[in-house]
Design a protein around this motif. Structure first.
Motif, mmCIF file in Angstrom:
data_model
loop_
_atom_site.group_PDB
_atom_site.id
_atom_site.type_symbol
_atom_site.label_atom_id
_atom_site.label_comp_id
_atom_site.label_asym_id
_atom_site.label_seq_id
_atom_site.Cartn_x
_atom_site.Cartn_y
_atom_site.Cartn_z
ATOM 1 N N GLY A 111 -0.595 -2.737 -4.108
ATOM 2 C CA GLY A 111 -0.538 -4.162 -4.783
ATOM 3 C C GLY A 111 -1.727 -4.263 -4.180
ATOM 4 O O GLY A 111 -1.584 -5.499 -4.290
ATOM 5 N N LEU A 112 -2.930 -4.098 -3.696
ATOM 6 C CA LEU A 112 -4.181 -4.661 -3.917
ATOM 7 C C LEU A 112 -4.993 -4.113 -4.652
ATOM 8 O O LEU A 112 -5.906 -3.152 -5.124
ATOM 9 N N PRO A 113 -5.388 -4.730 -5.388
ATOM 10 C CA PRO A 113 -6.292 -5.637 -6.724
ATOM 11 C C PRO A 113 -7.151 -4.194 -6.392
ATOM 12 O O PRO A 113 -7.900 -4.278 -7.538
ATOM 13 N N ALA A 114 -8.152 -4.911 -5.244
ATOM 14 C CA ALA A 114 -9.085 -3.744 -4.573
ATOM 15 C C ALA A 114 -9.440 -2.898 -5.332
ATOM 16 O O ALA A 114 -10.443 -2.248 -6.044
ATOM 17 N N PHE A 115 -7.991 -2.171 -5.354
ATOM 18 C CA PHE A 115 -7.920 -0.100 -5.379
ATOM 19 C C PHE A 115 -8.513 -0.283 -6.553
ATOM 20 O O PHE A 115 -8.641 1.621 -7.086
ATOM 21 N N TRP A 116 -7.729 -0.577 -7.749
ATOM 22 C CA TRP A 116 -7.963 -1.073 -9.369
ATOM 23 C C TRP A 116 -8.764 -0.716 -9.843
ATOM 24 O O TRP A 116 -9.240 0.214 -11.178
ATOM 25 N N PRO A 117 -9.664 -1.326 -10.053
ATOM 26 C CA PRO A 117 -10.870 -1.529 -11.191
ATOM 27 C C PRO A 117 -11.892 -0.199 -11.622
ATOM 28 O O PRO A 117 -11.192 -0.163 -12.698
ATOM 29 N N MET A 118 -12.084 0.033 -11.225
ATOM 30 C CA MET A 118 -13.084 1.182 -10.727
ATOM 31 C C MET A 118 -12.143 2.796 -11.675
ATOM 32 O O MET A 118 -12.891 3.433 -11.952
ATOM 33 N N PHE A 119 -10.848 2.554 -11.323
ATOM 34 C CA PHE A 119 -9.527 3.170 -11.903
ATOM 35 C C PHE A 119 -8.413 3.725 -12.889
ATOM 36 O O PHE A 119 -7.913 4.566 -12.978
ATOM 37 N N TYR A 159 0.952 -1.137 0.342
ATOM 38 C CA TYR A 159 -0.401 -0.134 -0.385
ATOM 39 C C TYR A 159 0.578 1.498 0.277
ATOM 40 O O TYR A 159 1.906 1.463 0.584
ATOM 41 N N HIS A 160 0.744 1.756 -1.415
ATOM 42 C CA HIS A 160 1.724 3.262 -1.424
ATOM 43 C C HIS A 160 1.280 4.642 -2.072
ATOM 44 O O HIS A 160 1.205 5.740 -2.072
ATOM 45 N N GLY A 161 -0.598 4.704 -1.586
ATOM 46 C CA GLY A 161 -1.483 5.253 -1.184
ATOM 47 C C GLY A 161 -2.112 5.673 -2.662
ATOM 48 O O GLY A 161 -2.339 3.843 -3.088
ATOM 49 N N LEU A 162 -3.065 6.088 -2.672
ATOM 50 C CA LEU A 162 -3.929 6.198 -3.972
ATOM 51 C C LEU A 162 -4.358 7.605 -5.104
ATOM 52 O O LEU A 162 -5.379 7.159 -5.772
ATOM 53 N N THR A 163 -2.800 8.551 -4.951
ATOM 54 C CA THR A 163 -3.436 9.643 -6.382
ATOM 55 C C THR A 163 -2.614 7.985 -7.439
ATOM 56 O O THR A 163 -2.646 7.068 -7.465
ATOM 57 N N LEU A 164 -2.608 8.918 -8.205
ATOM 58 C CA LEU A 164 -2.622 8.093 -10.493
ATOM 59 C C LEU A 164 -1.662 6.496 -9.832
ATOM 60 O O LEU A 164 -1.934 5.387 -10.230
ATOM 61 N N ALA A 165 -0.540 7.811 -9.491
ATOM 62 C CA ALA A 165 0.771 6.423 -9.095
ATOM 63 C C ALA A 165 1.358 5.900 -8.371
ATOM 64 O O ALA A 165 1.480 4.523 -7.831
ATOM 65 N N ALA A 166 0.930 5.981 -7.357
ATOM 66 C CA ALA A 166 0.789 5.594 -5.776
ATOM 67 C C ALA A 166 -0.125 3.790 -6.393
ATOM 68 O O ALA A 166 0.463 3.132 -5.802
ATOM 69 N N MET A 167 -1.705 4.835 -6.314
ATOM 70 C CA MET A 167 -2.543 3.751 -6.728
ATOM 71 C C MET A 167 -2.056 2.939 -7.297
ATOM 72 O O MET A 167 -2.080 1.315 -7.518
ATOM 73 N N PRO A 214 -7.225 3.384 -16.692
ATOM 74 C CA PRO A 214 -6.363 1.955 -16.623
ATOM 75 C C PRO A 214 -5.069 2.841 -15.275
ATOM 76 O O PRO A 214 -4.851 4.559 -14.802
ATOM 77 N N ARG A 215 -4.598 2.004 -15.260
ATOM 78 C CA ARG A 215 -3.498 2.614 -14.319
ATOM 79 C C ARG A 215 -2.593 3.231 -14.778
ATOM 80 O O ARG A 215 -1.438 2.677 -15.910
ATOM 81 N N THR A 216 -1.121 4.002 -14.048
ATOM 82 C CA THR A 216 -0.172 4.516 -14.311
ATOM 83 C C THR A 216 0.598 4.065 -15.224
ATOM 84 O O THR A 216 1.205 2.535 -14.998
ATOM 85 N N PRO A 217 1.330 3.633 -16.927
ATOM 86 C CA PRO A 217 2.462 2.461 -17.245
ATOM 87 C C PRO A 217 3.288 2.734 -16.566
ATOM 88 O O PRO A 217 3.868 3.427 -16.507
ATOM 89 N N GLY A 218 3.903 1.224 -16.964
ATOM 90 C CA GLY A 218 5.239 1.101 -16.170
ATOM 91 C C GLY A 218 5.520 0.654 -14.673
ATOM 92 O O GLY A 218 6.827 0.688 -13.808
ATOM 93 N N PHE A 219 4.507 0.538 -14.164
ATOM 94 C CA PHE A 219 4.453 0.092 -12.632
ATOM 95 C C PHE A 219 4.107 -1.633 -12.415
ATOM 96 O O PHE A 219 2.773 -1.698 -13.319
#
Ligand SMILES: Cc1ncc(COP(=O)(O)O)c(C=O)c1O
Length: 460
Positions: A162-170, A150-158, A172-177
């Motif tokens: 590494g907790l997938p529950a935080f991703w789907p509704m936001f 868990y590194h926070g929930l701004t876009l790159a931090a999100m 695409p994630r930032t590329p390169g992570f």
């Protein structure tokens, strides 16, 4: 009637507030928190609870410290705010940076302040990219982190989280992570019989760097103890091997000390347990014990020299309005005074040892799969089957039921993936630590018993 004396209701909250992790269904069990003292918090009905998570892992010196309110009041009355953009500065920010250079890892002596953890993650990632670009390696941009990080929930931090529950509704994630396995002593499957679990888990980093190409990887970010992912304490040989790999492949090691900083693990900072140093560290939470928002990063002397060495036209164009906020820095200084004067880092080590010893007795319970901790940061993992380590099926809703059951018995905390997280203020007395253990002893079998009954009576 002034707005502050008008009675507030949850209906007013519903009408006007979006909460972190918002959903209207959460109103069924909403408490209005009113006051706190030491390790205890009180809701609007007057009921007192043990603050088993120190707010959100941050109220290290405990609630109700007049000294911190006084520090804020004094600074606000003197200079509430002025810009700390290059070319301007203020005394509390200077003093705090100097103070931190004496407390943090020896090679980390230069600091940039933010308003919290996610901004600190962004600052670390951007600084890592800046560093490699300044050294003529513009393709080193990727960031590797871990599952359950868990590194926070701004876009790159999100995206690093590494907790997938935080991703789907936001998405695409930032590329390169990208993510490697967590060094979870309970669940990591070591397929390499030649090495220990800790080394095998660290070697996942080497595999990822080689797969991606070392010339494309800027940094590896890791919490010394993964907090929101379920308090994962790595084996002692994990981080020394991680340091070796980062050095070998020119990958910056970022320590995310947002939870583990300022004494939580029984040392000032999380990697102090292993005698290794990161290239960049980040902190927030405990630096002010949550009394006022503040975070930041610290960079090694090597990274600082690179930042200072570029021509002015290529300067580190990174900024936040509130970086170096005088009031926040003044409160941080007063908070550090308390941590030192009351020996709270040592207290976290001693209280943590007592907590862990108590919690370990729960391992005899047929549904407690694993107990772990370091300092005043611990977790009890509840499983449906100790043999297979399977969790209860999602339809049982065990996570919420455990949280509710503990709350009903006067213990506030959070449960993630059926890991009950315990991280009370560092001032928590032995008597309260023992009460936490006893509350878990009473709650877990009751809640699990009801869940088993529910499963047995639910038609397949
Ligand atoms: C390790 C870690 N990093 C970063 C963050 C993000 O901090 P914030 O919520 O202040 O943005 C958290 C928050 O819990 C955290 O635990």
């Amino acid at each position: 009637m002034s707005p502050m004396t008008t009675p507030v209701t949850l209906d007013t909250d519903k009408a006007h507030l979006l909460h972190p992790l918002h959903h209207p269904s959460a109103y069924a069990a909403t408490r209005v928190w009113v006051s706190g003292k030491g390790a205890m918090i009180t809701d609007s009905t007057g009921r007192e609870y043990i603050d088993g998570l120190a707010g959100l892992w941050n109220v290290n010196v405990g609630h109700g410290r007049q000294e911190l309110a006084d520090a804020a009041q004094k600074q606000m009355a003197t200079l509430a705010f002025h810009s700390a953009y290059a070319g301007g500065t203020n005394e509390p920010a200077i003093r705090l940076a100097e103070r931190l250079s004496g407390l943090t890892y020896p090679s980390i002596n230069t600091f940039f302040f933010t308003s919290g953890g996610a901004e600190s993650s962004e600052s670390s990632f951007k600084t890592a990219r800046f560093y490699w670009k300044a050294l003529g390696k513009p393709d080193k941009i990727k960031v590797i982190s871990r599952h359950r990080a868990y590194h926070g929930l701004t876009l790159a931090a999100m995206s690093a989280t590494g907790l997938p529950a935080f991703w789907p509704m936001f998405e695409p994630r930032t590329p390169g992570f990208l993510h490697i396995d967590a060094p979870d002593p309970y669940r990591f499957v070591n397929t390499d019989p030649g090495v220990s679990l800790g080394v095998a888990a660290a070697n996942k980093l080497e595999e990822a760097i080689l797969r991606e190409g070392p010339d494309t990887v800027a940094a590896f970010i890791a919490e010394p103890v993964q907090g929101a992912g379920g308090v994962i304490v790595p084996p002692a040989d994990y981080f020394p091997r991680i340091r070796e790999i980062c050095t070998k492949y020119d990958v910056l090691l970022i320590a995310d000390d947002v939870i583990t900083g300022f004494g939580r693990t029984g040392r000032w900072f999380g990697l102090d347990h292993y005698g290794i140093e990161p290239d960049i560290m980040q902190f927030a939470k405990g630096i002010t014990s949550g009394y006022i928002p503040l975070g930041g990063i610290g960079v090694s002397d090597t990274v600082r020299d690179v930042i200072n060495g570029v021509p002015a036209g290529k300067r580190w164009m990174h900024a936040f309005t509130y970086s170096g906020h005088p009031t926040c820095c003044a409160v941080a200084l007063a908070n550090i005074d308390i941590l030192e004067r009351e020996h709270l880092v040592e207290r976290a080590a001693a209280g943590g040892a007592r907590l862990l010893e108590g919690l370990r007795t729960l391992e005899a319970t047929d549904c407690v799969g694993h107990v772990r901790g370091q300092g005043l940061m611990a977790a009890v993992e509840v499983v449906a089957d100790k043999g297979t380590k399977a969790l209860f099926p999602a339809q049982v809703g065990l996570t919420q039921k455990l949280m509710d059951g503990l709350m009903d018995r006067g213990l506030y905390t959070r449960v993630v993936m059926d890991c009950i997280c315990i991280a009370p203020p560092l001032v928590t007395s032995d008597a309260v630590i023992d009460r936490i253990v006893e509350t878990l002893r009473e709650t877990i079998p009751t809640v699990v018993g009801a869940a088993r009954e529910q499963l047995a009576t639910t038609p397949a």
